[in-house]
Design an enzyme around this catalytic site. Structure first.
Site, mmCIF file in Angstrom:
data_model
loop_
_atom_site.group_PDB
_atom_site.id
_atom_site.type_symbol
_atom_site.label_atom_id
_atom_site.label_comp_id
_atom_site.label_asym_id
_atom_site.label_seq_id
_atom_site.Cartn_x
_atom_site.Cartn_y
_atom_site.Cartn_z
ATOM 1 N N GLY A 222 0.737 -1.187 -0.127
ATOM 2 C CA GLY A 222 0.084 -0.043 -0.094
ATOM 3 C C GLY A 222 1.019 1.127 -0.169
ATOM 4 O O GLY A 222 1.790 1.412 -0.730
ATOM 5 N N ALA A 223 0.465 2.203 0.990
ATOM 6 C CA ALA A 223 1.295 3.401 1.056
ATOM 7 C C ALA A 223 2.685 3.284 1.500
ATOM 8 O O ALA A 223 3.550 4.301 1.390
ATOM 9 C CB ALA A 223 0.646 4.466 1.918
ATOM 10 N N GLY A 225 4.795 1.150 0.042
ATOM 11 C CA GLY A 225 5.643 0.825 -1.064
ATOM 12 C C GLY A 225 5.750 -0.555 -1.475
ATOM 13 O O GLY A 225 4.600 -1.366 -0.947
ATOM 14 N N GLY A 251 -3.063 -2.440 -7.385
ATOM 15 C CA GLY A 251 -2.173 -3.679 -7.033
ATOM 16 C C GLY A 251 -2.161 -4.357 -8.381
ATOM 17 O O GLY A 251 -0.956 -4.777 -8.929
ATOM 18 N N ASP A 252 -3.164 -4.374 -9.227
ATOM 19 C CA ASP A 252 -3.124 -4.887 -10.523
ATOM 20 C C ASP A 252 -2.503 -3.894 -11.509
ATOM 21 O O ASP A 252 -1.782 -4.544 -12.297
ATOM 22 C CB ASP A 252 -4.685 -4.987 -11.054
ATOM 23 C CG ASP A 252 -5.414 -5.451 -10.058
ATOM 24 O OD1 ASP A 252 -5.212 -6.691 -9.390
ATOM 25 O OD2 ASP A 252 -6.735 -5.230 -9.823
#
Length: 315
Positions: A222-223, A225, A251-252
């Site tokens: 996520g945020a 990295g 994420g894709d």
């Protein structure tokens, strides 16, 4: 060419709302309708980058026909496997503070004949593929070993394969040694059966998946990295994002960026981070184009900040 396999696709409706209040009438400030599913989003991101992609997916009913039409409109070749059940419809509510609430339908149950046709379609389309990306949950009717079977078949045909799934399907598939798996922090924690509080915990979990059979692990945090762990080493990538509009499909987009850049090493990680950072700045599940990317905002290093506490610890 990047071939994507989405066993449980969807028609996704995203509504942007000021705030979510239970039991009240909420007026949306924006709405989108997109073809959904992790593999579908990977194809959309690959196509947005101007690269060829083919999407293999079971489709049924009016929602399935609409998914195919929406994919064609985005320049994506579709290899549909007709099924009797209707393709599921999902709803996402995106608040202005970046909080996302999703309602995902279960999807149809595939018959034995439909399961066989899906495998046949993957094999037929993979003959010209540089990568196969198998993504998302398995629909009812497919065993937890289904992805493992696809990995084994792909390697027998000499094709590299990336996997983005979770739970028993992930644990079964890693034993077949996929070339790369892309879990998020929550999926990593679930796979190793322990909470993740730091980036070092995530690194240990990624190494555990490699010990189970995965050749490389691209972990989305996520945020906080992303991590890439493979035979050549370990790298950490991050990017500064001023405003998060929607993290649907980020994420894709990262996986697409990774595969577009060759699927190995720090340059591919940098591409993954750039694509993921661009995706969260866009509405709904819109996939970034090259014009949306900001490579200068991306940092990749072999010096992993193992003591850094995750902003959202995974349990």
């Amino acid at each position: 060419m990047i071939l994507t396999v989405t066993p449980n696709p969807s028609l996704d409706r995203t509504y942007e709302v000021p705030a979510l209040h239970r039991g009240e009438v909420i007026r949306a400030t924006g709405e989108r309708m997109d073809p959904g599913g992790k593999g579908v989003n990977v194809s959309r991101a690959v196509a947005a980058a101007g690269r060829r992609t083919v999407a293999v997916l079971p489709l049924g009913g009016a929602p399935g026909a609409l998914v195919a039409d929406l994919l064609h409109a985005q320049g994506i070749e579709v290899a549909p496997v007709p099924v009797t059940g209707a393709t599921r419809s999902n709803i996402a509510l995106a608040e202005t503070d970046g909080i996302l609430t999703k309602i995902n339908a279960p999807g149809p149950e595939l018959t034995a004949a439909e399961r066989a046709h899906l495998l046949d379609a993957v094999r037929a389309q993979s003959r010209t593929a540089d990568w196969i990306a198998c993504c998302g949950s398995l629909p009812r009717g497919l065993a937890a070993t289904w992805y493992a079977d696809v990995v084994t078949r792909a390697h027998a045909d000499g094709t590299r394969i990336a996997l983005d799934t979770s739970g028993p399907a992930l644990l079964e598939a890693v034993r077949a040694r996929p070339d790369v798996v892309k879990p998020n922090a929550e999926e990593l924690a679930q796979a190793v059966g322990r909470p993740l509080a730091t980036i070092g915990d995530a690194l240990d979990a990624a190494e555990r998946l490699r010990a189970l059979g995965a050749r490389a692990v691209l972990a989305s945090l996520g945020a906080d990295g992303q991590l890439l762990v493979d035979d050549a080493g370990t790298w950490y990538g991050s990017a500064h994002v001023d405003t998060v509009r929607s993290n649907v499909g980020a994420g894709d987009a990262s996986l697409a960026g990774f595969l577009i850049a060759g699927g190995n090493g720090p340059d591919a990680l940098a591409s993954a981070v750039a694509h993921g950072a661009a995706a969260v700045r866009l509405p709904g599940s819109v996939m970034p184009t090259p014009a949306d990317l900001d490579p200068t905002a991306v940092t990749v290093t072999a010096d992993v900040p193992v003591d850094r506490v995750l902003g959202e610890p995974a349990v």
